[in-house]
Scaffold this motif. Structure first.
Motif, PDB file in Angstrom:
ATOM      1  N   VAL A 425       0.864  -1.185   0.000  1.00  0.00           N
ATOM      2  CA  VAL A 425       0.000   0.000   0.000  1.00  0.00           C
ATOM      3  C   VAL A 425       0.901   1.235   0.000  1.00  0.00           C
ATOM      4  O   VAL A 425       1.728   1.390   0.904  1.00  0.00           O
ATOM      5  CB  VAL A 425      -0.903   0.011   1.261  1.00  0.00           C
ATOM      6  CG1 VAL A 425      -1.832   1.223   1.248  1.00  0.00           C
ATOM      7  CG2 VAL A 425      -1.701  -1.280   1.358  1.00  0.00           C
ATOM      8  N   PRO A 426       0.785   2.101  -0.993  1.00  0.00           N
ATOM      9  CA  PRO A 426       1.657   3.292  -1.028  1.00  0.00           C
ATOM     10  C   PRO A 426       1.495   4.148   0.225  1.00  0.00           C
ATOM     11  O   PRO A 426       0.413   4.154   0.831  1.00  0.00           O
ATOM     12  CB  PRO A 426       1.193   4.051  -2.280  1.00  0.00           C
ATOM     13  CG  PRO A 426       0.444   3.049  -3.090  1.00  0.00           C
ATOM     14  CD  PRO A 426      -0.111   2.036  -2.133  1.00  0.00           C
ATOM     15  N   ASP A 428       0.931   7.284   0.918  1.00  0.00           N
ATOM     16  CA  ASP A 428      -0.178   8.253   1.059  1.00  0.00           C
ATOM     17  C   ASP A 428      -1.535   7.564   1.205  1.00  0.00           C
ATOM     18  O   ASP A 428      -2.542   8.224   1.446  1.00  0.00           O
ATOM     19  CB  ASP A 428      -0.163   9.228  -0.116  1.00  0.00           C
ATOM     20  CG  ASP A 428      -0.343   8.516  -1.461  1.00  0.00           C
ATOM     21  OD1 ASP A 428      -0.338   7.248  -1.456  1.00  0.00           O
ATOM     22  OD2 ASP A 428      -0.495   9.180  -2.484  1.00  0.00           O
ATOM     23  N   GLN A 429      -1.575   6.241   1.070  1.00  0.00           N
ATOM     24  CA  GLN A 429      -2.876   5.543   1.225  1.00  0.00           C
ATOM     25  C   GLN A 429      -2.961   4.711   2.520  1.00  0.00           C
ATOM     26  O   GLN A 429      -3.922   3.991   2.741  1.00  0.00           O
ATOM     27  CB  GLN A 429      -3.102   4.628   0.029  1.00  0.00           C
ATOM     28  CG  GLN A 429      -3.302   5.378  -1.271  1.00  0.00           C
ATOM     29  CD  GLN A 429      -3.247   4.441  -2.492  1.00  0.00           C
ATOM     30  OE1 GLN A 429      -3.684   3.297  -2.389  1.00  0.00           O
ATOM     31  NE2 GLN A 429      -2.704   4.947  -3.577  1.00  0.00           N
ATOM     32  N   ARG A 430      -1.882   4.794   3.368  1.00  0.00           N
ATOM     33  CA  ARG A 430      -1.917   3.980   4.591  1.00  0.00           C
ATOM     34  C   ARG A 430      -2.625   4.696   5.742  1.00  0.00           C
ATOM     35  O   ARG A 430      -2.575   5.909   5.795  1.00  0.00           O
ATOM     36  CB  ARG A 430      -0.478   3.649   5.038  1.00  0.00           C
ATOM     37  CG  ARG A 430       0.045   2.428   4.363  1.00  0.00           C
ATOM     38  CD  ARG A 430       1.491   2.178   4.727  1.00  0.00           C
ATOM     39  NE  ARG A 430       2.339   2.215   3.519  1.00  0.00           N
ATOM     40  CZ  ARG A 430       3.625   2.497   3.486  1.00  0.00           C
ATOM     41  NH1 ARG A 430       4.245   2.812   4.608  1.00  0.00           N
ATOM     42  NH2 ARG A 430       4.284   2.487   2.367  1.00  0.00           N
TER      43      ARG A 430
END
Ligand code: ACO
Length: 430
Positions: A425-426, A428-430
């Motif tokens: 999961v990149p 900025d998406q965690r």
């Protein structure tokens, strides 16, 4: 080749396990084909059931409380030999003749000096530095003067490294101590025995020579012998692990020293004294309360100097020292309240079902600290003394490993229990 074999039955099939026969003690089941044939590994935390090697150096019978080096009982060696004689036995396989011992002792004596540049190395540490940190750092540091001896497969180079390590270790240890108390470093004296020279470097001053008490020298000689080797203990296994990558002898021994430092291993002798001192100093602590804490499953406290991975009986080294403690203390400091507390603690623990059921007996560290203290060594030097004693064992094990055709780089397996695979999961998406 042995006729005996084991059969391992698993859901993936059966495997015949050849037996590695001992001369005495536990036989080994050879599981080298296990993973390749059945896809299993063995699970043995702390390697309590795993032999990493065959060894002809030291036999420990934990159930009977016996210890022998190259077949000789520890009691006989401690009662009759010099430390260098036992070092020779471990390294070369037999007790030396008088002529061989003379030659070996002279060779060791010619290497006791440290390079003068090493003085600046000691100076760089803070006064408060623990001498074990200095000892292992200095062991690595002196290797930089002997790069020509690094090759582990050159027996002459290994022999020269071994002599230098044994010769210089007391000098390093004494200088680590002198640094910690702000006194000038004392140079070695080659007219003295190995043990006398160490005492001289520890306790003499440039302005005042030291009269060495033969009782103290004898006691230290015995203590060093009792620590000389002990099978595949944590520090020795570390020396072998590091050496299995073909790292040089100095680097491997320095790593072993760091393993020895821990309170569950060589650091226990310092911890024993601190525990006994605490009983003497703290009005709320007594033998009964300390034993109660050691038994409490919710308290991580352990009775220091009790229990051993291998001995499920009285440690034979502790037996020698128990007898010795009285003589030494009588000569050096008279009646010692700490020895009395130690004996009370031993009596209570030995008669308590908790300790009896778990076969927890005093180990070598229980009495060694009390004697080291009576000889004038501060507690922070105790593990350093253990290291000087264990050095021949480390070197002999390292040599045995490098000469063994079955040696492979130490690389245990694991049973993986983490996540199998996860989608990344990149950030900025965690
Ligand atoms: N005090 C109280 N309980 C102890 C002690 C102790 N000193 N030693 C072991 N136990 C208990 C454990 O809590 C455990 O109890 P449980 O079965 O109820 O859980 C049981 O005895 C078995 O202990 P383990 O930790 O499994 O034994 P292990 O073989 O792994 O450990 C060791 C051996 C590390 C030496 C341990 O006995 C200990 O911590 N002793 C104190 C430290 C010490 O003296 N170290 C010096 C070792 S000798 C040397 O290095 C030269």
């Amino acid at each position: 080749m042995s006729d005996r074999k084991g059969i391992l039955t698993t859901d993936a099939g059966d495997l015949e396990l050849p037996v590695i026969e001992p001369t005495t003690g536990n036989a080994g089941l050879d599981i080298r084909k296990l993973r390749g044939t059945l896809g299993y590994v063995t699970f043995d935390p702390g390697f309590a059931n795993t032999a990493n090697t065959r060894s002809a150096l030291t036999f420990v019978n934990g159930a009977a409380g016996e210890l022998r080096h190259r077949g000789y009982r520890i009691e006989d060696l401690a009662g009759n030999c010099t430390f260098l004689e036992v070092a020779y036995l471990l390294l070369f396989g037999d007790l030396p003749t008088a002529e061989q011992l003379d030659e070996w002792t002279t060779e060791i004596k010619t290497h006791t000096l440290l390079s003068e540049e090493m003085k600046r190395f000691f100076d760089a540490f803070p006064r408060s530095a623990h001498p074990m940190a200095i000892l292992s750092s200095a062991t690595n540091a002196i290797s930089t003067f002997y790069e020509e001896y690094y090759n582990p497969s050159d027996p002459d180079a290994v022999g020269e490294s071994a002599k230098r390590l044994i010769a210089k270790m007391p000098t390093i240890a004494a200088w680590a101590y002198k640094k910690s108390i702000g006194q000038p470093y004392v140079y070695p004296r080659n007219d003295l025995t190995y043990v006398e020279n160490f005492l001289h470097m520890m306790f003499a001053l440039p302005v005042e020579d030291l009269k060495i008490d033969p009782v103290v020298a004898k006691a230290l000689n015995v203590l060093l012998i009792l620590h000389a080797d002990h099978g595949q203990n944590c520090s020795t296994a570390t020396v072998r692990a590091v050496g299995s990558s073909q790292a040089n002898l100095f680097a491997s021994v320095a790593a072993g020293m760091n393993a020895l430092w821990g309170p569950l291993h060589g650091g226990a002798n310092q911890a024993v004294i601190e525990m006994l001192q605490n009983i003497l100093d703290d009005p709320d602590a007594d033998v009964a309360s300390v034993v109660a804490r050691a038994k409490d499953p919710d308290d991580p406290f352990r009775l220091m100097g009790f229990g051993h991975r291998v001995y499920k009986n009285y440690d034979p080294r502790a037996k020698v020292l128990r007898r010795f403690a009285h003589d030494v203390l009588e000569r050096t400091s008279g009646k010692d309240p700490m020895l009395e507390i130690a004996q009370q603690l031993e009596d209570v623990a030995l008669n308590d079902p908790y300790f009896q059921e778990r076969k927890l007996f005093p180990n070598v560290d229980f009495y060694s600290g009390i004697i080291f203290r009576a000889l004038g060594f501060p507690p922070r030097m105790f593990t350093v003394l253990f290291a000087i004693g264990r050095l021949p064992g480390w070197i002999a094990n390292w040599k045995e490993m490098t000469e063994d055709p079955d040696t492979r780089i130490m690389r245990p397996r694991q049973v993986y229990v983490g996540p199998v695979e996860r989608e990344f999961v990149p950030l900025d998406q965690r």
